[in-house]
Design a protein around this motif. Structure first.
Motif, PDB file in Angstrom:
ATOM      1  N   LYS A  97      -7.347   4.573 -13.681  1.00  0.00           N
ATOM      2  CA  LYS A  97      -6.596   5.295 -12.657  1.00  0.00           C
ATOM      3  C   LYS A  97      -6.424   4.507 -11.360  1.00  0.00           C
ATOM      4  O   LYS A  97      -6.303   5.079 -10.286  1.00  0.00           O
ATOM      5  N   LYS A  98      -6.396   3.187 -11.433  1.00  0.00           N
ATOM      6  CA  LYS A  98      -6.124   2.343 -10.270  1.00  0.00           C
ATOM      7  C   LYS A  98      -5.028   1.367 -10.661  1.00  0.00           C
ATOM      8  O   LYS A  98      -5.021   0.846 -11.778  1.00  0.00           O
ATOM      9  N   TYR A  99      -4.108   1.124  -9.715  1.00  0.00           N
ATOM     10  CA  TYR A  99      -2.963   0.281 -10.004  1.00  0.00           C
ATOM     11  C   TYR A  99      -2.689  -0.670  -8.844  1.00  0.00           C
ATOM     12  O   TYR A  99      -3.051  -0.386  -7.697  1.00  0.00           O
ATOM     13  N   LEU A 100      -2.026  -1.765  -9.169  1.00  0.00           N
ATOM     14  CA  LEU A 100      -1.505  -2.680  -8.163  1.00  0.00           C
ATOM     15  C   LEU A 100       0.001  -2.508  -8.149  1.00  0.00           C
ATOM     16  O   LEU A 100       0.657  -2.693  -9.174  1.00  0.00           O
ATOM     17  N   LEU A 101       0.559  -2.113  -6.995  1.00  0.00           N
ATOM     18  CA  LEU A 101       1.998  -1.956  -6.823  1.00  0.00           C
ATOM     19  C   LEU A 101       2.484  -3.132  -5.978  1.00  0.00           C
ATOM     20  O   LEU A 101       1.950  -3.376  -4.894  1.00  0.00           O
ATOM     21  N   GLU A 102       3.462  -3.879  -6.498  1.00  0.00           N
ATOM     22  CA  GLU A 102       4.027  -5.019  -5.781  1.00  0.00           C
ATOM     23  C   GLU A 102       5.528  -4.850  -5.708  1.00  0.00           C
ATOM     24  O   GLU A 102       6.135  -4.351  -6.649  1.00  0.00           O
ATOM     25  N   TYR A 103       6.132  -5.276  -4.572  1.00  0.00           N
ATOM     26  CA  TYR A 103       7.585  -5.317  -4.552  1.00  0.00           C
ATOM     27  C   TYR A 103       8.094  -6.443  -3.679  1.00  0.00           C
ATOM     28  O   TYR A 103       7.453  -6.855  -2.727  1.00  0.00           O
ATOM     29  N   PHE A 104       9.238  -6.968  -4.101  1.00  0.00           N
ATOM     30  CA  PHE A 104       9.896  -8.057  -3.387  1.00  0.00           C
ATOM     31  C   PHE A 104      11.368  -8.032  -3.753  1.00  0.00           C
ATOM     32  O   PHE A 104      11.759  -7.468  -4.766  1.00  0.00           O
ATOM     33  N   GLY A 105      12.203  -8.619  -2.899  1.00  0.00           N
ATOM     34  CA  GLY A 105      13.627  -8.593  -3.179  1.00  0.00           C
ATOM     35  C   GLY A 105      14.457  -9.119  -2.048  1.00  0.00           C
ATOM     36  O   GLY A 105      14.043 -10.009  -1.323  1.00  0.00           O
ATOM     37  N   SER A 114       9.631 -11.162   0.698  1.00  0.00           N
ATOM     38  CA  SER A 114       8.736 -10.034   0.904  1.00  0.00           C
ATOM     39  C   SER A 114       7.768 -10.000  -0.264  1.00  0.00           C
ATOM     40  O   SER A 114       8.184 -10.038  -1.410  1.00  0.00           O
ATOM     41  N   SER A 115       6.526  -9.979   0.051  1.00  0.00           N
ATOM     42  CA  SER A 115       5.507  -9.956  -0.989  1.00  0.00           C
ATOM     43  C   SER A 115       4.507  -8.860  -0.647  1.00  0.00           C
ATOM     44  O   SER A 115       3.379  -9.130  -0.284  1.00  0.00           O
ATOM     45  N   GLU A 116       4.953  -7.627  -0.726  1.00  0.00           N
ATOM     46  CA  GLU A 116       4.085  -6.516  -0.372  1.00  0.00           C
ATOM     47  C   GLU A 116       3.285  -6.079  -1.590  1.00  0.00           C
ATOM     48  O   GLU A 116       3.822  -5.948  -2.682  1.00  0.00           O
ATOM     49  N   ARG A 117       2.009  -5.856  -1.373  1.00  0.00           N
ATOM     50  CA  ARG A 117       1.097  -5.465  -2.447  1.00  0.00           C
ATOM     51  C   ARG A 117       0.231  -4.315  -1.959  1.00  0.00           C
ATOM     52  O   ARG A 117      -0.305  -4.366  -0.862  1.00  0.00           O
ATOM     53  N   TYR A 118       0.109  -3.303  -2.800  1.00  0.00           N
ATOM     54  CA  TYR A 118      -0.715  -2.139  -2.465  1.00  0.00           C
ATOM     55  C   TYR A 118      -1.572  -1.772  -3.665  1.00  0.00           C
ATOM     56  O   TYR A 118      -1.077  -1.709  -4.784  1.00  0.00           O
ATOM     57  N   HIS A 119      -2.823  -1.534  -3.420  1.00  0.00           N
ATOM     58  CA  HIS A 119      -3.712  -0.992  -4.439  1.00  0.00           C
ATOM     59  C   HIS A 119      -3.624   0.517  -4.297  1.00  0.00           C
ATOM     60  O   HIS A 119      -3.866   1.056  -3.217  1.00  0.00           O
ATOM     61  N   ILE A 120      -3.237   1.202  -5.370  1.00  0.00           N
ATOM     62  CA  ILE A 120      -2.996   2.640  -5.292  1.00  0.00           C
ATOM     63  C   ILE A 120      -3.829   3.377  -6.353  1.00  0.00           C
ATOM     64  O   ILE A 120      -4.188   2.804  -7.381  1.00  0.00           O
ATOM     65  N   LYS A 121      -4.113   4.637  -6.044  1.00  0.00           N
ATOM     66  CA  LYS A 121      -4.795   5.500  -7.024  1.00  0.00           C
ATOM     67  C   LYS A 121      -4.206   6.894  -6.901  1.00  0.00           C
ATOM     68  O   LYS A 121      -3.727   7.291  -5.830  1.00  0.00           O
ATOM     69  N   PRO A 122      -4.214   7.665  -7.985  1.00  0.00           N
ATOM     70  CA  PRO A 122      -3.623   9.009  -7.935  1.00  0.00           C
ATOM     71  C   PRO A 122      -4.369   9.937  -6.991  1.00  0.00           C
ATOM     72  O   PRO A 122      -5.587   9.823  -6.826  1.00  0.00           O
ATOM     73  N   ILE A 123      -3.625  10.839  -6.373  1.00  0.00           N
ATOM     74  CA  ILE A 123      -4.218  11.879  -5.544  1.00  0.00           C
ATOM     75  C   ILE A 123      -4.537  13.047  -6.466  1.00  0.00           C
ATOM     76  O   ILE A 123      -3.662  13.549  -7.145  1.00  0.00           O
TER      77      ILE A 123
END
Length: 124
Positions: A97-105, A114-123
Protein backbone atom coordinates in the motif's frame (compact mmCIF):
# COMPACT_ATOMS: atom_id res chain seq x y z
CA UNK A 1 -11.40 -29.01 -22.35
CA UNK A 2 -12.80 -28.08 -18.92
CA UNK A 3 -9.32 -28.18 -17.36
CA UNK A 4 -7.95 -25.88 -20.07
CA UNK A 5 -10.76 -23.37 -19.56
CA UNK A 6 -10.28 -23.46 -15.80
CA UNK A 7 -6.53 -22.92 -16.21
CA UNK A 8 -7.12 -19.92 -18.50
CA UNK A 9 -9.57 -18.38 -16.01
CA UNK A 10 -7.10 -18.85 -13.16
CA UNK A 11 -4.27 -17.31 -15.19
CA UNK A 12 -6.43 -14.32 -16.11
CA UNK A 13 -7.27 -13.77 -12.45
CA UNK A 14 -3.61 -14.00 -11.49
CA UNK A 15 -2.62 -11.37 -14.05
CA UNK A 16 -5.39 -9.02 -12.89
CA UNK A 17 -4.34 -9.38 -9.28
CA UNK A 18 -0.92 -7.91 -10.11
CA UNK A 19 -2.25 -4.80 -11.85
CA UNK A 20 -2.11 -1.60 -9.82
CA UNK A 21 -5.54 -0.25 -8.79
CA UNK A 22 -5.29 3.47 -8.04
CA UNK A 23 -8.86 4.60 -7.45
CA UNK A 24 -9.26 6.67 -4.30
CA UNK A 25 -7.37 9.19 -2.19
CA UNK A 26 -3.65 9.08 -1.42
CA UNK A 27 -1.54 11.26 0.86
CA UNK A 28 2.03 12.31 0.12
CA UNK A 29 4.76 11.22 2.52
CA UNK A 30 5.07 14.79 3.84
CA UNK A 31 1.30 15.03 4.40
CA UNK A 32 1.13 18.23 2.35
CA UNK A 33 -0.55 16.93 -0.82
CA UNK A 34 -3.53 14.69 -1.49
CA UNK A 35 -3.79 12.79 -4.78
CA UNK A 36 -7.29 11.70 -5.82
CA UNK A 37 -7.55 9.15 -8.62
CA UNK A 38 -10.89 8.66 -10.38
CA UNK A 39 -11.60 6.50 -13.42
CA UNK A 40 -10.00 8.98 -15.86
CA UNK A 41 -8.58 11.87 -13.82
CA UNK A 42 -6.04 12.78 -11.15
CA UNK A 43 -6.70 15.70 -8.82
CA UNK A 44 -3.87 17.11 -6.71
CA UNK A 45 -5.03 19.09 -3.67
CA UNK A 46 -3.40 20.72 -0.68
CA UNK A 47 -4.21 18.19 2.04
CA UNK A 48 -5.18 20.61 4.83
CA UNK A 49 -7.42 22.99 2.84
CA UNK A 50 -8.45 20.66 -0.01
CA UNK A 51 -7.65 23.54 -2.38
CA UNK A 52 -7.05 22.17 -5.87
CA UNK A 53 -3.52 22.56 -7.23
CA UNK A 54 -3.80 20.56 -10.45
CA UNK A 55 -6.28 18.42 -12.34
CA UNK A 56 -5.08 15.99 -14.99
CA UNK A 57 -7.08 14.07 -17.60
CA UNK A 58 -5.51 10.59 -17.66
CA UNK A 59 -5.06 8.25 -20.60
CA UNK A 60 -3.55 4.93 -19.52
CA UNK A 61 -0.51 3.88 -21.56
CA UNK A 62 0.47 0.70 -19.75
CA UNK A 63 -0.33 -1.28 -16.64
CA UNK A 64 1.75 -4.04 -15.07
CA UNK A 65 2.79 -5.17 -11.62
CA UNK A 66 5.92 -2.97 -11.93
CA UNK A 67 4.16 0.31 -12.83
CA UNK A 68 1.17 1.98 -14.38
CA UNK A 69 1.85 4.89 -16.74
CA UNK A 70 -0.47 7.59 -18.04
CA UNK A 71 -0.36 10.36 -20.59
CA UNK A 72 -1.81 13.24 -18.57
CA UNK A 73 -3.13 16.62 -19.71
CA UNK A 74 -3.63 19.67 -17.49
CA UNK A 75 -5.56 22.63 -18.95
CA UNK A 76 -5.18 26.07 -17.36
CA UNK A 77 -5.32 29.80 -18.14
CA UNK A 78 -2.11 31.73 -18.68
CA UNK A 79 -2.30 35.47 -19.46
CA UNK A 80 -6.01 35.06 -20.18
CA UNK A 81 -5.47 32.30 -22.76
CA UNK A 82 -6.13 28.61 -22.34
CA UNK A 83 -3.04 26.47 -22.56
CA UNK A 84 -2.06 23.03 -21.31
CA UNK A 85 0.81 20.91 -20.27
CA UNK A 86 1.29 17.29 -21.11
CA UNK A 87 3.06 15.05 -18.64
CA UNK A 88 3.86 11.39 -18.25
CA UNK A 89 2.76 10.06 -14.88
CA UNK A 90 4.22 6.78 -13.61
CA UNK A 91 3.12 5.06 -10.40
CA UNK A 92 5.21 2.18 -9.04
CA UNK A 93 4.60 0.07 -5.95
CA UNK A 94 7.14 0.49 -3.15
CA UNK A 95 5.71 -1.95 -0.67
CA UNK A 96 2.38 -2.89 0.79
CA UNK A 97 0.00 0.00 0.00
CA UNK A 98 2.87 2.43 -0.72
CA UNK A 99 3.65 3.89 -4.12
CA UNK A 100 6.09 6.18 -5.87
CA UNK A 101 4.32 8.72 -8.11
CA UNK A 102 6.54 10.49 -10.66
CA UNK A 103 5.68 12.97 -13.38
CA UNK A 104 7.51 14.95 -16.01
CA UNK A 105 6.67 16.55 -19.32
CA UNK A 106 6.32 19.82 -21.20
CA UNK A 107 4.13 22.90 -21.58
CA UNK A 108 2.41 23.41 -24.93
CA UNK A 109 4.61 26.42 -25.77
CA UNK A 110 7.93 25.44 -24.21
CA UNK A 111 9.77 22.47 -22.88
CA UNK A 112 10.84 22.23 -19.28
CA UNK A 113 12.52 19.68 -17.12
CA UNK A 114 10.34 18.52 -14.29
CA UNK A 115 11.19 15.55 -12.17
CA UNK A 116 8.63 15.55 -9.40
CA UNK A 117 8.47 12.49 -7.17
CA UNK A 118 6.07 11.75 -4.34
CA UNK A 119 5.84 8.78 -2.03
CA UNK A 120 2.12 8.21 -1.53
CA UNK A 121 -0.09 5.89 0.52
CA UNK A 122 -3.87 5.44 0.57
CA UNK A 123 -5.97 7.40 3.03
CA UNK A 124 -7.96 4.93 5.09
Amino acid sequence: MKKSLLLLLMMGGAFQAHAIDLKGDYLSQSGELMFRFTSDSLYVDIAQSHRNVSAFKLIKKSDSKEAVTFDAFEHFLQNGQETYREVLIRVSPEGEKKYLLEYFGKDKDREYNSSERYHIKPIE
